[in-house]
Design an enzyme around this catalytic site. Structure first.
Site, PDB file in Angstrom:
ATOM      1  N   GLY A   8       0.847  -1.202   0.000  1.00 22.45           N
ATOM      2  CA  GLY A   8       0.000   0.000   0.000  1.00 22.45           C
ATOM      3  C   GLY A   8       0.873   1.240   0.000  1.00 22.45           C
ATOM      4  O   GLY A   8       2.101   1.164   0.161  1.00 22.45           O
ATOM      5  N   SER A  58       5.800  -1.960  -2.123  1.00 27.29           N
ATOM      6  CA  SER A  58       5.731  -2.939  -3.226  1.00 27.29           C
ATOM      7  C   SER A  58       4.722  -2.498  -4.298  1.00 27.29           C
ATOM      8  O   SER A  58       3.664  -3.104  -4.442  1.00 27.29           O
ATOM      9  CB  SER A  58       5.442  -4.357  -2.726  1.00 27.29           C
ATOM     10  OG  SER A  58       4.892  -4.434  -1.447  1.00 27.29           O
ATOM     11  N   LYS A  67       0.642   0.236   6.803  1.00 22.91           N
ATOM     12  CA  LYS A  67       1.314  -1.067   6.752  1.00 22.91           C
ATOM     13  C   LYS A  67       2.111  -1.353   8.019  1.00 22.91           C
ATOM     14  O   LYS A  67       2.027  -2.435   8.596  1.00 22.91           O
ATOM     15  CB  LYS A  67       2.253  -1.143   5.530  1.00 22.91           C
ATOM     16  CG  LYS A  67       1.561  -0.904   4.202  1.00 22.91           C
ATOM     17  CD  LYS A  67       2.533  -0.951   3.042  1.00 22.91           C
ATOM     18  CE  LYS A  67       3.600   0.122   3.062  1.00 22.91           C
ATOM     19  NZ  LYS A  67       3.087   1.512   3.012  1.00 22.91           N
ATOM     20  N   SER A 118       2.633   4.820   1.027  1.00 24.27           N
ATOM     21  CA  SER A 118       3.269   5.329   2.233  1.00 24.27           C
ATOM     22  C   SER A 118       2.200   6.003   3.098  1.00 24.27           C
ATOM     23  O   SER A 118       1.410   6.801   2.595  1.00 24.27           O
ATOM     24  CB  SER A 118       4.355   6.337   1.853  1.00 24.27           C
ATOM     25  OG  SER A 118       4.924   6.892   3.010  1.00 24.27           O
ATOM     26  N   GLY A 119       2.151   5.639   4.358  1.00 28.63           N
ATOM     27  CA  GLY A 119       1.164   6.236   5.261  1.00 28.63           C
ATOM     28  C   GLY A 119      -0.182   5.535   5.279  1.00 28.63           C
ATOM     29  O   GLY A 119      -1.084   5.929   6.014  1.00 28.63           O
TER      30      GLY A 119
END
Ligand code: ADP
Length: 189
Positions: free
Chosen positions: A15, A89, A21, A17-18
């Protein structure tokens, strides 16, 4: 190497950034550990300071980073670990390749930690979106670099409609529903 007597698996959180995860990954890992599993967390940011030190954010370097994490996840899965990966990813083809590598050893569960870029930018946990929108950093996923939405995710965890605690509970219950994790004893509190 002695077997742990535990069937290994990899939970792969992808997912923006932020999106959540790391938050979800660490809490899920802590709960699995509490249940007695041998757990290893591979966090993208930390991997980049060790295993992938020196790699940048070009398509090629991102692929190399993810493939290295995938290889380690596969080796740990082989030895019975519950592996939790938290890494952007961004490319679906690369995720498919690491899935194939891990699935030689045990189950691979892809979790799309889903929040739109507007929400991630509003959270801006690390202040990186402000820099990316100002052009101070480039090749930032979701701003001027692509994020290919997962086609194969077993679990889609929408983090806008849920609190962090609810997201963790949701992912754990989905792992139980998929039969990857044994149904846990109800936790107190
Ligand atoms: P990532 O690892 O995807 O970059 P982080 O876990 O570092 O993201 O940050 C996510 C931020 O979003 C945290 O500040 C967290 O508290 C917040 N957040 C809000 N709602 C959720 C949710 N449902 N699940 C996870 N994090 C959430």
């Amino acid at each position: 190497m002695a077997s742990t007597g535990q069937a290994g698996f990899t939970v792969w959180l992808t997912g923006l950034s932020g999106a959540g995860k790391t938050t979800i990954g660490h809490a899920v890992a802590a709960e699995l550990e509490r249940r007695g599993l041998h757990v290893e967390v591979l966090d993208g940011d930390i991997v980049r300071t060790h295993l992938s030190k020196g790699l940048g954010f070009s398509h090629e370097d991102r692929d190399t980073n993810i493939e290295r994490i995938g290889w380690v996840a596969s080796r740990l899965t082989r030895h019975g670990a519950a592996v939790v990966v938290a890494a952007i990813s961004p490319y679906d083809g690369t995720r498919k390749r690491v899935r194939a590598l891990v699935e030689e050893q045990g189950p691979f569960v892809e979790v799309w930690v889903k929040a739109p870029v507007e929400e991630c930018a509003r959270r801006d946990v690390k202040g990186l979106y402000a820099k990316a929108f100002a052009g101070e950093i480039t090749q930032f996923t979701g701003v001027d670099d692509p994020y290919e939405e997962p086609e194969d995710a077993e679990i889609v965890a929408d983090t806008v409609s849920r609190s962090p605690e609810e997201s963790v509970a949701f992912v754990l219950s989905e792992l139980e529903r998929l039969g990857v994790v044994a149904v846990g004893a109800p936790t107190a509190g």
